[in-house]
Write an enzyme that holds these catalytic residues in place. Structure first.
Site, PDB file in Angstrom:
ATOM      1  N   HIS A 281       0.854  -1.192   0.000  1.00 24.15           N
ATOM      2  CA  HIS A 281       0.000   0.000   0.000  1.00 24.15           C
ATOM      3  C   HIS A 281       0.879   1.228   0.000  1.00 24.15           C
ATOM      4  CE1 HIS A 281      -3.235   2.738   0.961  1.00 24.15           C
ATOM      5  NE2 HIS A 281      -4.067   1.762   0.666  1.00 24.15           N
ATOM      6  N   ASP A 335      -7.736  -5.422   0.223  1.00 18.09           N
ATOM      7  CA  ASP A 335      -8.233  -6.367  -0.781  1.00 18.09           C
ATOM      8  C   ASP A 335      -7.888  -7.813  -0.480  1.00 18.09           C
ATOM      9  OD1 ASP A 335      -9.551  -4.645  -2.602  1.00 18.09           O
ATOM     10  OD2 ASP A 335      -7.595  -3.839  -3.141  1.00 18.09           O
TER      11      ASP A 335
HETATM   12  N1  COA Z   1       4.106  -7.818  -3.954  1.00 19.46           N
HETATM   13  C1  COA Z   1       5.444  -7.829  -4.085  1.00 19.46           C
HETATM   14  N2  COA Z   1       6.192  -6.716  -4.077  1.00 19.46           N
HETATM   15  C2  COA Z   1       5.553  -5.553  -3.927  1.00 19.46           C
HETATM   16  C3  COA Z   1       4.164  -5.468  -3.785  1.00 19.46           C
HETATM   17  C4  COA Z   1       3.433  -6.660  -3.782  1.00 19.46           C
HETATM   18  N3  COA Z   1       2.104  -6.664  -3.674  1.00 19.46           N
HETATM   19  N4  COA Z   1       3.798  -4.189  -3.649  1.00 19.46           N
HETATM   20  C5  COA Z   1       4.928  -3.475  -3.718  1.00 19.46           C
HETATM   21  N5  COA Z   1       5.976  -4.307  -3.895  1.00 19.46           N
HETATM   22  C6  COA Z   1       7.387  -3.934  -4.028  1.00 19.46           C
HETATM   23  C7  COA Z   1       7.671  -3.503  -5.469  1.00 19.46           C
HETATM   24  O1  COA Z   1       8.025  -4.592  -6.266  1.00 19.46           O
HETATM   25  C8  COA Z   1       8.782  -2.518  -5.256  1.00 19.46           C
HETATM   26  O2  COA Z   1       9.958  -3.237  -4.996  1.00 19.46           O
HETATM   27  P1  COA Z   1      11.381  -2.703  -5.539  1.00 19.46           P
HETATM   28  O3  COA Z   1      11.563  -1.355  -4.878  1.00 19.46           O
HETATM   29  O4  COA Z   1      12.340  -3.730  -5.082  1.00 19.46           O
HETATM   30  O5  COA Z   1      11.240  -2.613  -7.022  1.00 19.46           O
HETATM   31  C9  COA Z   1       8.392  -1.820  -3.954  1.00 19.46           C
HETATM   32  O6  COA Z   1       7.611  -2.782  -3.228  1.00 19.46           O
HETATM   33  C10 COA Z   1       7.583  -0.562  -4.159  1.00 19.46           C
HETATM   34  O7  COA Z   1       6.462  -0.907  -4.988  1.00 19.46           O
HETATM   35  P2  COA Z   1       5.576   0.141  -5.758  1.00 19.46           P
HETATM   36  O8  COA Z   1       4.703  -0.572  -6.723  1.00 19.46           O
HETATM   37  O9  COA Z   1       6.491   1.217  -6.277  1.00 19.46           O
HETATM   38  O10 COA Z   1       4.731   0.740  -4.570  1.00 19.46           O
HETATM   39  P3  COA Z   1       3.518   1.698  -4.744  1.00 19.46           P
HETATM   40  O11 COA Z   1       3.389   2.449  -3.485  1.00 19.46           O
HETATM   41  O12 COA Z   1       3.618   2.471  -6.006  1.00 19.46           O
HETATM   42  O13 COA Z   1       2.310   0.678  -4.958  1.00 19.46           O
HETATM   43  C11 COA Z   1       0.488  -0.715  -4.753  1.00 19.46           C
HETATM   44  C12 COA Z   1       1.287   0.415  -4.083  1.00 19.46           C
HETATM   45  C13 COA Z   1      -0.768  -0.956  -3.926  1.00 19.46           C
HETATM   46  C14 COA Z   1       0.062  -0.276  -6.147  1.00 19.46           C
HETATM   47  C15 COA Z   1       1.348  -1.979  -4.815  1.00 19.46           C
HETATM   48  O14 COA Z   1       1.712  -2.368  -3.528  1.00 19.46           O
HETATM   49  C16 COA Z   1       0.669  -3.098  -5.552  1.00 19.46           C
HETATM   50  O15 COA Z   1       0.698  -3.142  -6.789  1.00 19.46           O
HETATM   51  N6  COA Z   1       0.016  -4.064  -4.817  1.00 19.46           N
HETATM   52  C17 COA Z   1      -0.671  -5.146  -5.448  1.00 19.46           C
HETATM   53  C18 COA Z   1      -2.031  -4.685  -5.931  1.00 19.46           C
HETATM   54  C19 COA Z   1      -2.998  -4.434  -4.797  1.00 19.46           C
HETATM   55  O16 COA Z   1      -3.135  -5.245  -3.895  1.00 19.46           O
HETATM   56  N7  COA Z   1      -3.698  -3.310  -4.878  1.00 19.46           N
HETATM   57  C20 COA Z   1      -4.692  -2.933  -3.913  1.00 19.46           C
HETATM   58  C21 COA Z   1      -4.277  -1.718  -3.156  1.00 19.46           C
HETATM   59  S1  COA Z   1      -5.415  -1.349  -1.860  1.00 19.46           S
END
Ligand code: COA
Length: 404
Positions: A281, A335
């Site tokens: 998140h 979620d």
């Molecule tokens: N599984 C594995 N790794 C994850 C992850 C997950 N669900 N969420 C984040 N990470 C890791 C990324 O790979 C990244 O790693 P790195 O720095 O080594 O490349 C790091 O954490 C940062 O991720 P990032 O996508 O830049 O974080 P964000 O703040 O932009 O994204 C979300 C937040 C919610 C979009 C992201 O956590 C995600 O895509 N989660 C899965 C989808 C989900 O459950 N969405 C519902 C949100 S309520």
């Protein structure tokens, strides 16, 4: 020129990219950039605390109802008993949707995603209530009532229409959540199921400036009508990185199959840099408090109506993931368990996100009112990375020019 630097965000060091553009910091995804003042909701991602208008989410889930919480979010204070009775009565009065909206929905392809159906139907309300008197408090109140009342009816209607049936009319003797489950499943549900569903709606009603709420505020800042605002937010909520994640969580659990396979699945996904759906998140660095509450609601449901094997798998996955992802601040989000709860309530998987929208419309409308209170149109800047000025090329000269 781009380079990395570290700066303090809350209690941690977060590495972000800074693009040197004179005085301007570029933060992809606007991470950590405040774009408005808001008194609606506070997310403490370090402590794992969530409040609506100052009230802890745990207290609202325990004692409030979705409609009371909606009133609180939109009008800023808990309603008096009379205000709540009036609000509930008005919502009940406006639950029905015009036969013309239903006829329009009958023309939608049955194979279309229900979020697309909801986006079209929500936008269509603007055609029926087209007076854009957003500075008139009565217009604002009526629009709030209509949207809160009609969104669930439209979600349930599309479910029946795509099965080739006629939508069921709302039942006046049923409260908001019980009526939605009745319209959707075609039978009156156990009161415990309806109460748990109502609590799920409270949990999802608001979460500060998430992508769909930001989208709602951007749209609101143009002074357009609330139906366009909600349609725009529904479109944003539909994506798998936002509201669509709970559908993907169930697909992932099905792929993993058994609790014993959870560790291997995680290790493989992490090695291949695949995201674990329902984890992570932008705001939380600990387990999302809503995930903990949903887990409790799921357990109440399973105790009454029978356990879901997939829940055992989810627990095993969470346990494994905490050791692998926890050190990076990645924990279950809202979620992760919501799909399991909705599945037990008999809600089809592709309706999970529309159900999220039924609830989040309360937050979107609260932000609409707040935006109108101190409006300035959103118009961020960009860092142009395209071509320098160049001259148009006649078609016959392009191949040579482009391939050279
Ligand atoms: N599984 C594995 N790794 C994850 C992850 C997950 N669900 N969420 C984040 N990470 C890791 C990324 O790979 C990244 O790693 P790195 O720095 O080594 O490349 C790091 O954490 C940062 O991720 P990032 O996508 O830049 O974080 P964000 O703040 O932009 O994204 C979300 C937040 C919610 C979009 C992201 O956590 C995600 O895509 N989660 C899965 C989808 C989900 O459950 N969405 C519902 C949100 S309520």
């Amino acid at each position: 020129m781009t380079f990395s630097r570290e700066f303090d965000l809350g209690k941690e060091k977060v590495e972000l990219t800074r693009q040197e553009t004179g005085e301007i910091d570029f933060r992809p995804g606007l991470e950590g950039v405040p774009v408005t003042h808001s008194s609606i909701c506070d997310v403490d991602g370090v402590q794992g605390k969530l409040t609506y208008r100052g009230y802890p989410i745990e207290e609202l889930v325990a004692h409030s109802t979705f409609l009371e919480t909606t009133y609180l979010l939109i009008w800023g204070e808990l309603p008096s008993p009379q205000q709540l009775r009036d609000f509930e009565a008005e919502v009940q009065m406006h639950r029905r949707v015009s036969f013309r909206v239903r006829d329009m929905m009958k023309c939608f392809p049955a194979t279309g995603h229900p979020m697309d159906a909801l986006q079209c139907s929500a936008a269509s309300l603007g055609l029926f209530y087209s007076r854009r008197a957003i500075d008139n408090p009565q217009y604002v109140y009526d629009a709030v009532i209509r949207l809160i009342a009609k969104i669930p009816t439209m979600v349930a209607a599309f479910q029946l229409i795509r099965k080739g049936q006629d939508p069921i009319q709302p039942r006046d003797d049923l409260a908001y959540s019980a009526n939605f489950l009745y319209m959707l499943t075609e039978r009156e549900q156990d009161p415990l199921a309806a109460r748990i569903f109502d609590r799920c709606l409270i949990l999802h009603a608001e979460h500060s400036l998430n992508a769909s709420t930001f989208s709602a505020r951007v749209t609101a800042s143009t002074l357009t009508d609330p139906y366009a605002i909600v349609a725009s937010a529904v479109g944003t909520l539909a994506g798998p990185l936002h509201g669509g994640a709970n559908e993907d969580v169930l697909a992932m659990l099905e792929e993993i199959k058994t609790p014993e396979c959870a560790g291997a699945y995680l290790a493989d996904a992490i090695a291949k840099k695949r995201k674990i759906m329902g984890f992570g998140h932008r705001e939380y660095r600990v387990k999302d408090p809503r995930a903990s509450i949903l887990q409790g609601l799921g357990e109440e449901l399973f105790a009454r109506f029978g356990r879901d094997q997939m829940y055992d798998l989810a627990i095993a996955l969470e346990k494994e993931a905490i050791s692998l992802l926890g050190p990076k601040g990645i924990y279950p989000n809202v979620d992760f368990y919501s799909g399991l709860v909705y599945r037990k309530l008999g809600i089809p998987r592709d309706l999970f996100t529309p159900v999220f929208a039924i609830s989040r419309v309360a937050g979107w409308l609260a932000h609409w009112r707040e935006q109108l209170g101190a409006n300035r149109i959103f118009r961020p800047s960009q860092i142009y990375t395209g071509s320098k000025i160049r001259s148009w090329i006649p078609p016959e000269d392009r191949v040579r020019t482009l391939s050279s």
